[in-house]
Design an enzyme around this catalytic site. Sequence first.
Site, PDB file in Angstrom:
ATOM      1  N   ASP A  83       0.825  -1.214   0.000  1.00  0.00           N
ATOM      2  CA  ASP A  83       0.000   0.000   0.000  1.00  0.00           C
ATOM      3  C   ASP A  83       0.860   1.265   0.000  1.00  0.00           C
ATOM      4  OD1 ASP A  83       0.787  -0.853   2.632  1.00  0.00           O
ATOM      5  OD2 ASP A  83      -0.391   0.809   3.425  1.00  0.00           O
ATOM      6  N   GLU A  84       0.248   2.321  -0.483  1.00  0.00           N
ATOM      7  CA  GLU A  84       0.770   3.692  -0.349  1.00  0.00           C
ATOM      8  C   GLU A  84       2.263   3.824  -0.681  1.00  0.00           C
ATOM      9  OE1 GLU A  84      -2.122   5.585   3.025  1.00  0.00           O
ATOM     10  OE2 GLU A  84      -0.572   4.264   3.774  1.00  0.00           O
TER      11      GLU A  84
END
Length: 543
Positions: free
Chosen positions: A355-356
């Site tokens: 993620d991210e």
Amino acid sequence: MQSTLRTQVLKAVAIVAMASAAVSCRTQAPASSTGTSTSTTSASERLTNERLTEQSLIPMPVSVTATNNLFELTSNTDIYVQDGSPELRNIGQYLANLLNPSTGLGIGVQTTQRAPKQGNIYLALRNDAALGDEGYELTITRDGVQLVANKPAGVFRGIQTLRQSLPARVEMTSQQAGPWQIPTGTIRDYPTYEYRGAMLDVARHFFGVEDVKRYIDLIAAYKMNALHLHLADDQGWRIEIKSWPRLTTHGGSTQVGGGKGGFYTQEQYKDLVRYAQERYITIIPEIDMPGHTNAALASYPELNCDNKARELYTGIEVGFSTLCTEKEITYKFIDDVVRELAAMTPGPFLHMGGDESHVTPMKDYIPFINRVQDIVEKHGKRMIGWDEVTNAKLKPSTVAQFWAKADYAKSAAQQGAKVIMSPATKAYLDMQYDSTTKLGLHWAAYIELDSAYIWDPATMVPGVTKAHILGVEAPIWTETLTNMEQLEYMAFPRLPGIAEVAWSPSTVRDWNTYKVRLGKHGARLKAMGINYYPSKLVQWSEQ
Ligand code: TNX
């Protein structure tokens, strides 16, 4: 921490997320009595208005049929387990350990070849295909309790129901006054989703072994079967990796706010895995990458493209770190970490984050994720990744965890991967209840109890249907949470509601009846010593 990515994707989620509350069509119990008395107490003494259908069971079982009598635990009661299964014996002991401190009845555990004489509890295995791997049938008559299932896991889940059928004070750790009565009837029950999990972020703030064990006990009470541990992030690396020791000695030495951090040795971690296994819960370790890796980048300069170790980080920003995706040493590192983790993980899954990764260019991110999938597969495991991993080419064995972007979840399903539903707008237990909540964040939403409960995983994202969904998970991120009291305040009572979303068929779920059950359940939360949020949406009973 309102990242623009999050803002954009969450708008998208909000548009598709209008799942409506399911209408309750719970079976009404026939008003039959068990009638003639063969026991020493007369039937009239035992007849009662208390009914099994009125017990505030969470999650709501598939079917409950009440008969208007009572069974009573006494000092003559024992738990009889069918001979030949050491697992059943352990489950019997788990039940005795739950019942004895509060009841003081000294309930023992015996093995037996056949159903015991009246007055006892009987745990047994029986072929009943409709119950599946975790279903159970619980029959309570005035003469005894019988709990049967296909598998020991089903017996364990049934014990959680039995527990909730007793007075709330059974949950206390000191001796309480009786009587210890259970309304009679039959419950047949099995889960809607095979994966029902909670995630605990032990990277932002470290939580020690005893805290994690308590969390395991709490999620077990609501029939969850997976605990996902977020073991590494920018602020800390929390699991000993013997081939890369500085990950913990240096990378685990602090946490958000600059406190001393901590980590689990491999022995401690194995103890947690065992403890969870005894409760039929699988631990899923997560090492987030290529982003969320500052603790590793601070521990080993060679993992950085410029060969310079980063400073340890104690803030709460996200999206600034990345492993150097073009260096071979990075993949040697991942292979070592995955090998050591896989060796400690009896379950099928390793979570690799994904993620991210805002500073990893997409042209590097995609081959990186593809390679990580290969490494996980090589070590005999299936990869789970946050929904962004859908940018890569997912293997059919890979699972995408939906948290923010509906398009990713849909694309994962189209690629043939299974999806875990963790919509941040519903299932994130670190989101504030409302604007007055002091702990937690609100970048995704304020999530009151009704909002956390009123959604259907199978209709949340168009294109992602029940057949694509492995299950449901409620993550709790700990940027603002430093101890168990705070963690419990955010997790409870939303976690039981999410557990019901994952376990109970949508046909028996309904907010208006759930909030009544939850109100009565408050006394039990109190008896369990849980520091819960007393939402104004619920009328909490005093008992
Ligand atoms: C988003 S959810 C994150 C975490 C934060 C969380 C805070 C996800 C995959 N990433 O890094 O802790 O928001 O709510």
